[in-house]
Design a protein around this motif. Structure first.
Motif, PDB file in Angstrom:
ATOM      1  N   LEU A 184      13.489  -9.801   8.306  1.00 26.90           N
ATOM      2  CA  LEU A 184      12.727 -10.114   7.102  1.00 26.90           C
ATOM      3  C   LEU A 184      12.333  -8.791   6.483  1.00 26.90           C
ATOM      4  CD1 LEU A 184      11.116 -12.164   5.322  1.00 26.90           C
ATOM      5  CD2 LEU A 184       9.236 -11.865   6.926  1.00 26.90           C
ATOM      6  N   ILE A 185      12.544  -8.650   5.170  1.00 26.69           N
ATOM      7  CA  ILE A 185      12.241  -7.391   4.493  1.00 26.69           C
ATOM      8  C   ILE A 185      11.245  -7.672   3.378  1.00 26.69           C
ATOM      9  CG2 ILE A 185      13.172  -5.486   3.136  1.00 26.69           C
ATOM     10  CD1 ILE A 185      15.860  -6.021   4.543  1.00 26.69           C
ATOM     11  N   PHE A 186      10.103  -6.964   3.432  1.00 25.70           N
ATOM     12  CA  PHE A 186       9.129  -7.018   2.343  1.00 25.70           C
ATOM     13  C   PHE A 186       9.391  -5.836   1.424  1.00 25.70           C
ATOM     14  CE2 PHE A 186       6.657  -9.241   5.696  1.00 25.70           C
ATOM     15  CZ  PHE A 186       6.358 -10.402   5.002  1.00 25.70           C
ATOM     16  N   ASP A 187       9.522  -6.092   0.105  1.00 30.59           N
ATOM     17  CA  ASP A 187       9.729  -4.988  -0.829  1.00 30.59           C
ATOM     18  C   ASP A 187       8.403  -4.312  -1.155  1.00 30.59           C
ATOM     19  OD1 ASP A 187       8.432  -6.597  -2.689  1.00 30.59           O
ATOM     20  OD2 ASP A 187      10.220  -6.995  -3.883  1.00 30.59           O
ATOM     21  N   ALA A 188       8.435  -3.358  -2.047  1.00 28.36           N
ATOM     22  CA  ALA A 188       7.239  -2.575  -2.367  1.00 28.36           C
ATOM     23  C   ALA A 188       6.148  -3.420  -3.026  1.00 28.36           C
ATOM     24  CB  ALA A 188       7.600  -1.396  -3.258  1.00 28.36           C
ATOM     25  N   ALA A 189       6.502  -4.572  -3.550  1.00 23.91           N
ATOM     26  CA  ALA A 189       5.515  -5.471  -4.150  1.00 23.91           C
ATOM     27  C   ALA A 189       5.038  -6.528  -3.160  1.00 23.91           C
ATOM     28  CB  ALA A 189       6.097  -6.147  -5.381  1.00 23.91           C
ATOM     29  N   GLY A 190       5.531  -6.481  -1.935  1.00 29.20           N
ATOM     30  CA  GLY A 190       5.112  -7.427  -0.913  1.00 29.20           C
ATOM     31  C   GLY A 190       5.898  -8.713  -0.887  1.00 29.20           C
ATOM     32  N   SER A 247      10.484   1.578   5.821  1.00 33.19           N
ATOM     33  CA  SER A 247      11.677   2.277   5.386  1.00 33.19           C
ATOM     34  C   SER A 247      11.312   3.606   4.742  1.00 33.19           C
ATOM     35  CB  SER A 247      12.454   1.417   4.393  1.00 33.19           C
ATOM     36  OG  SER A 247      13.586   2.099   3.924  1.00 33.19           O
ATOM     37  N   THR A 248      12.079   4.635   5.065  1.00 32.01           N
ATOM     38  CA  THR A 248      11.877   5.940   4.434  1.00 32.01           C
ATOM     39  C   THR A 248      12.917   6.184   3.357  1.00 32.01           C
ATOM     40  OG1 THR A 248      13.180   6.957   6.193  1.00 32.01           O
ATOM     41  CG2 THR A 248      10.782   6.972   6.453  1.00 32.01           C
ATOM     42  N   ALA A 249      13.814   5.228   3.179  1.00 29.39           N
ATOM     43  CA  ALA A 249      14.839   5.351   2.148  1.00 29.39           C
ATOM     44  C   ALA A 249      14.205   5.142   0.780  1.00 29.39           C
ATOM     45  CB  ALA A 249      15.947   4.331   2.383  1.00 29.39           C
ATOM     46  N   ALA A 250      14.828   5.719  -0.229  1.00 25.14           N
ATOM     47  CA  ALA A 250      14.314   5.582  -1.594  1.00 25.14           C
ATOM     48  C   ALA A 250      14.452   4.134  -2.052  1.00 25.14           C
ATOM     49  CB  ALA A 250      15.074   6.505  -2.534  1.00 25.14           C
ATOM     50  N   TYR A 251      13.484   3.693  -2.794  1.00 26.07           N
ATOM     51  CA  TYR A 251      13.474   2.337  -3.327  1.00 26.07           C
ATOM     52  C   TYR A 251      14.656   2.190  -4.258  1.00 26.07           C
ATOM     53  CZ  TYR A 251      11.730  -1.861  -5.595  1.00 26.07           C
ATOM     54  OH  TYR A 251      11.596  -3.126  -6.074  1.00 26.07           O
ATOM     55  N   THR A 265      10.657   4.465   9.999  1.00 27.59           N
ATOM     56  CA  THR A 265       9.808   4.788  11.137  1.00 27.59           C
ATOM     57  C   THR A 265       9.023   3.552  11.536  1.00 27.59           C
ATOM     58  OG1 THR A 265       7.998   5.501   9.698  1.00 27.59           O
ATOM     59  CG2 THR A 265       9.555   7.200  10.425  1.00 27.59           C
ATOM     60  N   ALA A 266       8.571   3.550  12.764  1.00 29.85           N
ATOM     61  CA  ALA A 266       7.804   2.401  13.259  1.00 29.85           C
ATOM     62  C   ALA A 266       6.496   2.286  12.485  1.00 29.85           C
ATOM     63  CB  ALA A 266       7.536   2.563  14.742  1.00 29.85           C
ATOM     64  N   ALA A 317       0.816  -1.214   0.000  1.00 29.06           N
ATOM     65  CA  ALA A 317       0.000   0.000   0.000  1.00 29.06           C
ATOM     66  C   ALA A 317       0.850   1.265   0.000  1.00 29.06           C
ATOM     67  CB  ALA A 317      -0.925  -0.001   1.211  1.00 29.06           C
ATOM     68  N   ALA A 318       1.948   1.263   0.751  1.00 24.36           N
ATOM     69  CA  ALA A 318       2.791   2.456   0.844  1.00 24.36           C
ATOM     70  C   ALA A 318       3.867   2.492  -0.242  1.00 24.36           C
ATOM     71  CB  ALA A 318       3.452   2.516   2.215  1.00 24.36           C
ATOM     72  N   ARG A 319       4.030   1.386  -0.951  1.00 26.25           N
ATOM     73  CA  ARG A 319       5.086   1.241  -1.950  1.00 26.25           C
ATOM     74  C   ARG A 319       6.458   1.557  -1.361  1.00 26.25           C
ATOM     75  NH1 ARG A 319       1.543   3.871  -6.615  1.00 26.25           N
ATOM     76  NH2 ARG A 319       0.373   2.005  -7.142  1.00 26.25           N
ATOM     77  N   GLN A 320       6.646   1.036  -0.157  1.00 23.02           N
ATOM     78  CA  GLN A 320       7.898   1.192   0.566  1.00 23.02           C
ATOM     79  C   GLN A 320       8.309  -0.157   1.140  1.00 23.02           C
ATOM     80  OE1 GLN A 320       9.869   3.882   1.069  1.00 23.02           O
ATOM     81  NE2 GLN A 320       8.563   5.184  -0.173  1.00 23.02           N
ATOM     82  N   MET A 321       9.552  -0.269   1.496  1.00 28.30           N
ATOM     83  CA  MET A 321      10.036  -1.479   2.134  1.00 28.30           C
ATOM     84  C   MET A 321       9.572  -1.497   3.586  1.00 28.30           C
ATOM     85  SD  MET A 321      12.995  -3.093   0.581  1.00 28.30           S
ATOM     86  CE  MET A 321      13.530  -2.995  -1.086  1.00 28.30           C
ATOM     87  N   VAL A 322       9.170  -2.677   4.053  1.00 31.99           N
ATOM     88  CA  VAL A 322       8.829  -2.866   5.455  1.00 31.99           C
ATOM     89  C   VAL A 322       9.787  -3.900   6.017  1.00 31.99           C
ATOM     90  CG1 VAL A 322       7.087  -3.696   7.079  1.00 31.99           C
ATOM     91  CG2 VAL A 322       6.410  -2.213   5.197  1.00 31.99           C
ATOM     92  N   CYS A 323      10.422  -3.533   7.105  1.00 30.24           N
ATOM     93  CA  CYS A 323      11.412  -4.407   7.738  1.00 30.24           C
ATOM     94  C   CYS A 323      10.827  -5.001   9.010  1.00 30.24           C
ATOM     95  CB  CYS A 323      12.661  -3.618   8.084  1.00 30.24           C
ATOM     96  SG  CYS A 323      13.380  -2.786   6.656  1.00 30.24           S
TER      97      CYS A 323
END
Length: 175
Positions: A140-146, A100-104, A113-114, A81-87
């Protein structure tokens, strides 16, 4: 007239007069069949409700497993949904989720941020009581595509191995 069935008498009920009624009260003490059936049914109902609550074996562990699965699925959907990485960070006694707030495509979880959960609080899983877990990987890291960077598994201690949590490496399916 007072009728009383007496044990051992096969000729039929004994019939007493009203005056003998008071003297023979003790001869007819006991419970009726209806009373006995009602008591047995009530004891059965209480046993069916109370006994499972006394043995809480596996209940807290299964609850922790379901909570971890729900949180991992939420993290994956948040990444999409956010098109961001979730760690997801697995540390002893706690699972933390950061977006993650870093650029893809950079995955810098420390700069993130939490992740806020559906209830508006910071998403985190902390085992309660004597429950615990162990993860195959610390992160575990989910990319922008999940999709996860790599598949992993999480084992909730005290549950059978068939109930281990698995995150598929290709699709990110959490089961």
């Amino acid at each position: 007239m007072f009728v009383c069935w007496r044990p051992g008498v096969t000729a039929g009920p004994l019939v007493f007069s009203e005056t003998a009624k008071l003297r023979s009260r003790t001869a007819c003490r006991g419970f009726t069949t209806i009373e006995l059936v009602v008591v047995i049914v009530m004891v059965g109902i209480v046993a069916a409700i109370a006994l499972p609550r006394l043995s809480r074996s596996g209940f807290e562990e299964r609850g922790l497993r379901d909570q971890i699965v729900a949180a991992l699925r939420y993290a994956q959907k948040s990444a999409i949904a956010a098109r961001q990485m979730v760690c997801v960070t697995f540390s002893p006694g706690r699972i933390d989720f950061n977006i993650s707030t870093a650029a893809y495509p950079a995955a810098n979880c420390s700069a993130g941020t939490a992740l806020v959960g559906p209830d508006g609080t910071v998403l985190s899983v902390v085992p309660t009581g004597s429950t615990s877990f162990s993860a195959a990987q610390p992160m575990l890291i989910f990319d922008a595509a999940g999709r996860p960077g790599a598949g992993t598994s999480v084992v909730v201690n005290g549950l059978p191995a068939r109930l281990a949590i698995t995150v598929e490496s290709e699709t990110g399916y959490v089961h």
